[in-house]
Design an enzyme around this catalytic site. Structure first.
Site, PDB file in Angstrom:
ATOM      1  N   ALA A   1     -49.771 -38.241 -65.749  1.00 40.55           N
ATOM      2  CA  ALA A   1     -49.572 -36.816 -66.002  1.00 40.55           C
ATOM      3  C   ALA A   1     -48.177 -36.477 -65.486  1.00 40.55           C
ATOM      4  O   ALA A   1     -47.872 -36.709 -64.311  1.00 40.55           O
ATOM      5  CB  ALA A   1     -50.616 -36.010 -65.267  1.00 40.55           C
TER       6      ALA A   1
ATOM      7  N   THR B   1     -48.909 -39.645 -70.950  1.00 38.81           N
ATOM      8  CA  THR B   1     -48.633 -38.398 -71.673  1.00 38.81           C
ATOM      9  C   THR B   1     -47.249 -37.936 -71.237  1.00 38.81           C
ATOM     10  O   THR B   1     -46.690 -38.458 -70.270  1.00 38.81           O
ATOM     11  CB  THR B   1     -49.659 -37.308 -71.303  1.00 38.81           C
TER      12      THR B   1
ATOM     13  N   ILE C   1     -48.740 -39.867 -61.172  1.00 40.73           N
ATOM     14  CA  ILE C   1     -47.794 -38.765 -61.368  1.00 40.73           C
ATOM     15  C   ILE C   1     -46.510 -39.317 -61.988  1.00 40.73           C
ATOM     16  O   ILE C   1     -45.871 -40.221 -61.442  1.00 40.73           O
ATOM     17  CB  ILE C   1     -47.489 -38.041 -60.032  1.00 40.73           C
ATOM     18  N   LYS C   2     -46.188 -38.740 -63.150  1.00 40.99           N
ATOM     19  CA  LYS C   2     -44.996 -39.202 -63.866  1.00 40.99           C
ATOM     20  C   LYS C   2     -43.837 -38.285 -63.513  1.00 40.99           C
ATOM     21  O   LYS C   2     -43.958 -37.048 -63.577  1.00 40.99           O
ATOM     22  CB  LYS C   2     -45.301 -39.155 -65.371  1.00 40.99           C
ATOM     23  N   LEU C   3     -42.748 -38.911 -63.120  1.00 38.82           N
ATOM     24  CA  LEU C   3     -41.596 -38.158 -62.597  1.00 38.82           C
ATOM     25  C   LEU C   3     -40.332 -38.538 -63.360  1.00 38.82           C
ATOM     26  O   LEU C   3     -40.182 -39.697 -63.772  1.00 38.82           O
ATOM     27  CB  LEU C   3     -41.405 -38.515 -61.113  1.00 38.82           C
TER      28      LEU C   3
END
Ligand code: G3P
Length: 222
Positions: A58, A27, A89-91
């Protein structure tokens, strides 16, 4: 090559999961904004919908600019999933994003560094310990560059230097992207549900089904 769905839409995620081809979900703030729901609520909903996938990405929100802010958001996101392993965790691909990536990786949390447009960015993300790196193909094509070639080069870089980050080909817009990134060595393609539908179809499959149906009407039945 594994397939992730690039969507925050519950109906689309459910359909793709039911088909049995999904290994993950990605997402981003734009996809969540389209849904008109609270970000954390939708992530929680998605995590429940797809219990058997390896990863649900996310993304930290654009309000988090510093590594500390990203880590603070990540810690809240991780709680949604009670520390289960499939939340990733998307960074963003910034120096602060990399710093947060290194911190989270060292804590055993999966990370996905996004908005990658060069081989060097992929190298940095891999060195910061990213589980996944996400080159955006379609957006390179949009500016008359060759998005697939970027995946070819990153795959070669990771192979030559034995880097174990997985490449998620993102911003995938059509079936030819899927075939070409698979052949290029992407570990994963994240695609909208429309692309999953498109790659399932062929006019000769439809014609064949019509012929079977027509012939079956003439068959002797017991
Ligand atoms: O996976 C990244 C994706 O959501 C961006 O796609 O089509 O907006 O470039 P697009």
């Amino acid at each position: 090559m594994k397939l992730f769905i690039d969507s925050a839409n519950v109906a689309d995620i459910k359909k793709a999961y039911k088909v049995g081809v999904l290994s993950g979900v990605t997402t981003n703030p734009s996809l969540v904004a389209k849904e008109g729901v609270k970000f954390e609520d939708r992530i929680e909903e998605i995590l429940k919908l797809v219990p058997k996938v390896e990863s649900v990405s996310a993304e930290v929100t654009p309000e988090a600019e510093t590594a500390e802010e990203m880590i603070a958001q990540a810690e809240e996101l991780i709680k949604i999933n009670n520390y289960d392993k499939n939340i990733t965790i998307k960074l963003p691909m910034t120096l602060d994003g990399l710093e947060a990536c290194r911190y989270l990786t060292d804590k055993g949390i999966k990370t996905n560094v996004t908005l990658i447009f060069t081989v060097n960015q992929a190298l940095l993300a891999a060195r910061a310990g990213a589980t996944y790196v996400s080159p955006f193909l379609g957006r390179l094509d949009d500016i008359s560059e060759d998005g697939v070639q970027l995946v070819v080069k990153i795959a070669e870089l990771f192979r030559v230097h034995n880097l174990d980050a997985q490449i998620i080909a993102a911003s995938v817009r059509h079936p030819d992207h899927v075939t070409r990134v698979a052949m290029a060595g992407a570990h994963i393609a994240t695609v909208p549900f429309s692309v999953i539908e498109q790659i399932s179809k062929h006019p000769l499959t439809d014609q064949g089904l019509e012929k079977f149906a027509a012939d079956w009407k003439k068959a002797v039945k017991g």
